[in-house]
Design a protein around this motif. Structure first.
Motif, PDB file in Angstrom:
ATOM      1  N   PHE A   7     -15.097  17.070 -21.529  1.00 45.82           N
ATOM      2  CA  PHE A   7     -14.508  18.378 -21.801  1.00 45.82           C
ATOM      3  C   PHE A   7     -13.993  18.975 -20.484  1.00 45.82           C
ATOM      4  N   VAL A   8     -12.730  19.387 -20.475  1.00 45.37           N
ATOM      5  CA  VAL A   8     -12.162  20.023 -19.275  1.00 45.37           C
ATOM      6  C   VAL A   8     -11.848  21.480 -19.624  1.00 45.37           C
ATOM      7  N   PRO A   9     -12.657  22.423 -19.152  1.00 48.63           N
ATOM      8  CA  PRO A   9     -12.403  23.821 -19.499  1.00 48.63           C
ATOM      9  C   PRO A   9     -11.156  24.345 -18.798  1.00 48.63           C
ATOM     10  N   LEU A  10     -10.330  25.097 -19.505  1.00 47.64           N
ATOM     11  CA  LEU A  10      -9.181  25.750 -18.857  1.00 47.64           C
ATOM     12  C   LEU A  10      -9.461  27.249 -18.750  1.00 47.64           C
ATOM     13  N   ILE A  11      -9.754  27.884 -19.897  1.00 52.37           N
ATOM     14  CA  ILE A  11     -10.110  29.305 -19.848  1.00 52.37           C
ATOM     15  C   ILE A  11     -11.614  29.399 -20.089  1.00 52.37           C
ATOM     16  N   ARG A  12     -12.329  29.886 -19.078  1.00 56.16           N
ATOM     17  CA  ARG A  12     -13.785  29.929 -19.153  1.00 56.16           C
ATOM     18  C   ARG A  12     -14.276  31.164 -19.897  1.00 56.16           C
ATOM     19  N   ARG A  13     -15.462  31.011 -20.470  1.00 57.74           N
ATOM     20  CA  ARG A  13     -16.172  32.128 -21.091  1.00 57.74           C
ATOM     21  C   ARG A  13     -16.224  33.311 -20.111  1.00 57.74           C
ATOM     22  N   ASN A  14     -16.136  34.522 -20.640  1.00 63.75           N
ATOM     23  CA  ASN A  14     -16.214  35.750 -19.834  1.00 63.75           C
ATOM     24  C   ASN A  14     -14.979  36.008 -18.967  1.00 63.75           C
ATOM     25  N   THR A  15     -13.913  35.265 -19.194  1.00 63.41           N
ATOM     26  CA  THR A  15     -12.688  35.554 -18.447  1.00 63.41           C
ATOM     27  C   THR A  15     -12.011  36.764 -19.079  1.00 63.41           C
ATOM     28  N   LYS A  16     -11.472  37.619 -18.225  1.00 63.89           N
ATOM     29  CA  LYS A  16     -10.790  38.819 -18.710  1.00 63.89           C
ATOM     30  C   LYS A  16      -9.515  38.422 -19.464  1.00 63.89           C
ATOM     31  N   LEU A  17      -9.264  39.132 -20.555  1.00 67.94           N
ATOM     32  CA  LEU A  17      -8.061  38.871 -21.353  1.00 67.94           C
ATOM     33  C   LEU A  17      -6.990  39.925 -21.070  1.00 67.94           C
ATOM     34  N   PRO A  18      -5.713  39.596 -21.193  1.00 67.15           N
ATOM     35  CA  PRO A  18      -5.170  38.269 -21.488  1.00 67.15           C
ATOM     36  C   PRO A  18      -5.363  37.303 -20.317  1.00 67.15           C
ATOM     37  N   ALA A  19      -5.471  36.009 -20.654  1.00 63.29           N
ATOM     38  CA  ALA A  19      -5.700  35.005 -19.612  1.00 63.29           C
ATOM     39  C   ALA A  19      -4.694  33.867 -19.737  1.00 63.29           C
ATOM     40  N   ARG A  20      -4.190  33.426 -18.591  1.00 62.79           N
ATOM     41  CA  ARG A  20      -3.273  32.275 -18.579  1.00 62.79           C
ATOM     42  C   ARG A  20      -3.817  31.246 -17.614  1.00 62.79           C
ATOM     43  N   LYS A  21      -3.943  30.001 -18.059  1.00 60.02           N
ATOM     44  CA  LYS A  21      -4.407  28.954 -17.151  1.00 60.02           C
ATOM     45  C   LYS A  21      -3.643  27.672 -17.448  1.00 60.02           C
ATOM     46  N   SER A  22      -3.384  26.915 -16.396  1.00 58.21           N
ATOM     47  CA  SER A  22      -2.737  25.616 -16.583  1.00 58.21           C
ATOM     48  C   SER A  22      -3.472  24.585 -15.758  1.00 58.21           C
ATOM     49  N   GLU A  23      -3.414  23.367 -16.216  1.00 60.19           N
ATOM     50  CA  GLU A  23      -4.075  22.295 -15.478  1.00 60.19           C
ATOM     51  C   GLU A  23      -3.195  21.042 -15.595  1.00 60.19           C
ATOM     52  N   VAL A  24      -3.299  20.182 -14.586  1.00 57.91           N
ATOM     53  CA  VAL A  24      -2.468  18.979 -14.632  1.00 57.91           C
ATOM     54  C   VAL A  24      -3.336  17.765 -14.997  1.00 57.91           C
ATOM     55  N   PHE A  25      -2.770  16.900 -15.836  1.00 59.91           N
ATOM     56  CA  PHE A  25      -3.446  15.672 -16.250  1.00 59.91           C
ATOM     57  C   PHE A  25      -2.508  14.501 -15.969  1.00 59.91           C
ATOM     58  N   TYR A  26      -3.075  13.302 -15.955  1.00 57.62           N
ATOM     59  CA  TYR A  26      -2.257  12.128 -15.581  1.00 57.62           C
ATOM     60  C   TYR A  26      -2.353  11.049 -16.657  1.00 57.62           C
ATOM     61  N   THR A  27      -1.241  10.317 -16.843  1.00 57.03           N
ATOM     62  CA  THR A  27      -1.287   9.232 -17.835  1.00 57.03           C
ATOM     63  C   THR A  27      -2.152   8.096 -17.289  1.00 57.03           C
ATOM     64  N   MET A  28      -2.726   7.325 -18.230  1.00 59.11           N
ATOM     65  CA  MET A  28      -3.664   6.267 -17.843  1.00 59.11           C
ATOM     66  C   MET A  28      -2.961   4.935 -17.590  1.00 59.11           C
TER      67      MET A  28
END
Ligand code: AMP
Length: 562
Positions: free
Chosen positions: A364-385
């Motif tokens: 599991f890769v969390p992007l928006i964590r519990r208790n984060t203030k709203l509105p929230a925007r998060k991005s993360e980068v992933f790679y092909t295998m």
């Protein structure tokens, strides 16, 4: 009742808070309530303060002064009077914990110049702790990590029966977000030198524009893995216009500032040492100052202390909110609250990764964590295998478990990719609003191809039956037929107790050893000092077995000394 306002008179920005109907609010004037501490002289010689003055810096860099405090008070007061609809003549003002009496007096005078009686001056970390006290009355020992535009402070605060005490405070008066901007500016200047063979170092207007663009990029990188810095017509080389366009990744930016952040963590160690406190004794971590939105900071603090910092209250506003609460106390009001909209759940995706060195296919890769203030925007980068991978299965989960399959699956989207070598980047964006609508976007970085999805009601829709079903499944991992919820709680409690106990135990032996240093022979003394450092180091790094060994050795020496 005579109104009293709370003011956070910061170096970069200033804010005012007041209690309206039992709730502490930041006073805004069709803005976000944050007023840049900036004064500029306009074209007609008129004085401009706040955001407008900060904008002037672009046009008139020589006629703009940042970090001014005196004039700001007046502007703040006027704004507060308009909103409260009554004259304001009293204020609580915050100052850094390390301020000397003379500096506190100067702050009082600044208030007076602005026409305010300063009823109380409180320390910034105290104010920040007060802001969070209303959300957690149990808080005992708090680490306040405050990284603003130009300064860094870390304090350990103890709260007992409503009394807030700063146990230790340390930091660096010349470290903050401005330095991070300058690191990016340096990078841009070098880029322009190599790309256009043109130096802009001695051109203040160009440098001011680069600084603005760099700050914007830095802020963007707190929620995005990449940003492109664009500045058209930034300057002319001969008759030719130079246009700047450069991509910067969060990883590159993190490398630029890593050394500075490591220094802040050394200060965290020092603050804990000065307060004779081990990481495990810290109950809460509070983030103050705009620069703490840089995700690497939370990550480093989590690694060091073992739990995530709070992020419910806007880090720019939490000192002002605490000042507002203190102002409420001075007015004789009952304890007041803060309104915060936060997500009670963590949202993320799954990927191949490793947990404690073990490979896991559905991490599991969390992007928006519990208790984060709203509105929230998060991005993360992933790679092909794989080479030529032609699709990826994007799964969206709500939950906390390390194995994504133990969380609640909110959505599953197949994303077709352009064939490319393995390691090609896919950027996943999450956007969660106050109504619990979660917008997802996955982008193939190289082509810009993307898919979008909207999950309505992401926060509440799984709160009943489905939630308890998943909960039962997770609990089943821990229990054998016992009432699962109770046993989970018990487990958490026992872990907390063990941590608490051991931390007190280590702090105890360190104190005893330090008291005996003067009685020990030179050899023993060296050995004891080494062991004390070894214990601290082991506890800091959570190597509890080593800590226990060192403790026993120290215990033995103490036994012989008597
Ligand atoms: P403060 O002095 O607490 O108002 O903090 C101001 C500093 O925070 C400035 O250097 C801002 O550029 C920085 N800042 C504000 N928002 C962010 C963000 N999202 N990410 C990184 N730095 C930020």
């Amino acid at each position: 009742m005579e109104p009293i306002i709370g003011i956070d008179l910061g170096t970069t920005n200033s804010e005012v808070a007041f209690i309206f109907d039992g709730t502490t609010e930041i006073i805004t004037d069709n803005d976000n309530g944050i007023l840049p501490s900036c004064v500029s002289i306009g074209e007609n010689g008129n004085i401009i303060v706040g955001a407008e003055a900060a904008n002037q810096a672009l046009i008139n860099p020589e006629k703009t002064v940042f970090s001014v405090k005196r004039c700001m008070g007046t502007d703040q007061k006027l704004k507060a009077e308009k909103k409260i609809n009554s004259p304001v003549s009293k204020a609580v003002i915050t100052v850094p914990a390390y301020f000397t009496d003379a500096q506190r007096q100067a702050t009082r005078e600044a208030g007076e110049i602005a026409g305010l009686e300063v009823v109380r001056i409180i320390n910034e970390p105290t104010a920040a702790s007060l802001a969070y006290e209303s959300t957690n009355p149990e808080t005992q020992r708090v680490l306040v990590y405050d990284l603003g535009g130009g300064t860094f402070d870390v304090s350990i605060v103890k709260i007992e029966a409503g009394v807030v005490e700063v146990l230790s405070s340390t930091g660096d008066n010349n470290l903050g977000g401005d330095d991070f901007d300058l690191k990016i500016v340096d990078h841009l200047v070098k880029h322009m030198e190599t790309e256009f063979n043109y130096s802009v170092k001695d051109k203040p207007a160009v440098m001011a524009r680069l600084k603005r663009a760099s700050e914007g990029a830095k802020i963007q990188l707190s929620s995005e893995p990449y940003t492109t810095i664009e500045a058209d017509h930034i300057c002319k080389k001969g008759f030719k216009d130079i246009h700047l366009s450069l991509e910067l990744s969060r990883t590159e930016f993190e490398e630029m500032i890593e050394e500075d952040l490591v220094r802040t963590m050394e200060s965290v160690n020092k603050a804990m040492r000065d307060a004779a406190m081990l990481p495990s004794a810290i109950n809460e971590i509070i983030l103050v100052g705009g620069s703490t939105r840089i995700p690497r900071i939370s990550q480093m603090l989590e690694e060091k202390i073992g739990h995530l910092p709070h992020s419910e209250i806007d880090p720019d506003l939490c000192v002002a909110i605490g000042a507002g609460m203190q102002a409420g106390r001075e007015m004789g009001l009952e304890r007041s609250g803060v309104l915060v909209d936060i997500t009670p759940y963590t949202f993320g995706t799954s990927a191949i990764g490793d947990a404690d060195g073990e490979p896991i296919m559905t991490m599991f890769v969390p992007l928006i964590r519990r208790n984060t203030k709203l509105p929230a925007r998060k991005s993360e980068v992933f790679y092909t295998m794989y080479n030529n991978q032609d699709a990826v299965d994007v799964k969206i989960y709500q939950g906390e478990a390390v194995d994504a399959r133990d969380n609640i699956l909110l959505g599953n989207y197949m994303f077709n990719l352009t064939r490319a070598p393995s390691g090609s980047e896919i950027v996943l964006h999450f956007d969660l609003d106050l109504n619990g609508i979660l917008k997802i976007k996955a982008v193939e970085k190289k082509t810009g191809n993307n898919i979008k999805a909207v999950i309505e009601n992401a926060i509440s829709r799984f709160s009943d039956e489905e939630l308890s079903k998943t909960q039962d499944r997770i609990n089943g991992l821990w229990t054998e037929g016992r009432d699962s919820e109770i046993s989970l709680k018990e487990k958490a409690q026992t872990e907390a107790d063990i941590k608490e106990l051991s931390s007190d135990e280590y702090a105890g032996i360190i104190r005893r050893a330090e008291a005996k240093l003067s009685q020990a022979s030179e050899d023993d003394r060296d050995e004891m000092i080494n062991l004390i450092e070894d214990i601290r180091d082991a506890v800091m790094k959570n190597r509890m077995e080593d800590a226990e060994t060192f403790k026993n050795e120290l215990d033995e020496i103490l036994f012989y000394i008597g």
